[in-house]
Motif scaffolding. Structure first.
Motif, short mmCIF file in Angstrom:
data_model
loop_
_atom_site.label_atom_id
_atom_site.label_comp_id
_atom_site.label_asym_id
_atom_site.label_seq_id
_atom_site.Cartn_x
_atom_site.Cartn_y
_atom_site.Cartn_z
N VAL A 137 0.86 -1.18 0.00
CA VAL A 137 0.00 0.00 0.00
C VAL A 137 0.90 1.23 0.00
O VAL A 137 1.81 1.32 0.82
CB VAL A 137 -0.93 0.01 1.24
N PRO A 138 0.68 2.17 -0.91
CA PRO A 138 1.51 3.37 -0.93
C PRO A 138 1.48 4.10 0.42
O PRO A 138 0.43 4.20 1.06
CB PRO A 138 0.89 4.23 -2.02
N ARG A 139 2.64 4.58 0.87
CA ARG A 139 2.75 5.21 2.18
C ARG A 139 1.77 6.37 2.36
O ARG A 139 1.15 6.51 3.41
CB ARG A 139 4.18 5.71 2.41
N LYS A 140 1.60 7.18 1.33
CA LYS A 140 0.68 8.31 1.40
C LYS A 140 -0.75 7.83 1.67
O LYS A 140 -1.46 8.39 2.50
CB LYS A 140 0.74 9.09 0.08
N VAL A 141 -1.14 6.77 1.02
CA VAL A 141 -2.48 6.20 1.21
C VAL A 141 -2.60 5.61 2.61
O VAL A 141 -3.59 5.83 3.32
CB VAL A 141 -2.79 5.14 0.13
N ALA A 142 -1.58 4.86 3.01
CA ALA A 142 -1.60 4.22 4.33
C ALA A 142 -1.74 5.26 5.44
O ALA A 142 -2.56 5.10 6.35
CB ALA A 142 -0.33 3.40 4.53
N LEU A 143 -0.96 6.32 5.37
CA LEU A 143 -1.03 7.35 6.41
C LEU A 143 -2.38 8.05 6.41
O LEU A 143 -2.94 8.33 7.47
CB LEU A 143 0.10 8.36 6.22
N ARG A 144 -2.91 8.33 5.23
CA ARG A 144 -4.21 8.99 5.15
C ARG A 144 -5.30 8.12 5.79
O ARG A 144 -6.11 8.59 6.57
CB ARG A 144 -4.56 9.30 3.70
N VAL A 145 -5.30 6.85 5.46
CA VAL A 145 -6.33 5.95 5.98
C VAL A 145 -6.18 5.75 7.49
O VAL A 145 -7.17 5.81 8.22
CB VAL A 145 -6.27 4.60 5.24
N LEU A 146 -4.95 5.52 7.94
CA LEU A 146 -4.76 5.21 9.35
C LEU A 146 -4.90 6.43 10.27
O LEU A 146 -5.32 6.29 11.40
CB LEU A 146 -3.38 4.57 9.56
N CYS A 147 -4.55 7.60 9.77
CA CYS A 147 -4.54 8.79 10.62
C CYS A 147 -5.79 9.64 10.50
O CYS A 147 -5.98 10.57 11.27
CB CYS A 147 -3.32 9.65 10.31
N SER A 148 -6.64 9.33 9.54
CA SER A 148 -7.84 10.13 9.33
C SER A 148 -9.07 9.23 9.29
O SER A 148 -9.46 8.74 8.23
CB SER A 148 -7.74 10.89 8.00
#
Length: 68
Positions: free
Chosen positions: A43-54
């Motif tokens: 999973v692209p890091r940008k996508v992972a951070l968006r999903v997990l943090c928001s």
């Protein structure tokens, strides 16, 4: 007409399932293990951070349409 402009970001069923697995990990083990898992499965890091943090970015159900 190529149709690539209308690509569903969740068209990859494998990654969609891994994101759901990571969200379960987030609830049981926390942010770091969930992020690490998402990165390991591609999973692209940008996508992972968006999903997990928001949480507002997390889908409560699969909104994909049924195939035509």
């Amino acid at each position: 007409m190529s149709g690539s402009a209308n690509v569903d970001p969740r068209a990859n069923a494998y990654l969609a399932a891994r994101v759901n697995d990571a969200l379960k990990l987030l609830q049981t083990d926390g942010l770091s293990p969930a992020l690490e898992f998402m990165q390991l499965v591609g999973v692209p890091r940008k996508v992972a951070l968006r999903v997990l943090c928001s949480p507002s970015q997390q889908r409560s159900h699969d909104r994909r349409r049924t195939p035509r």
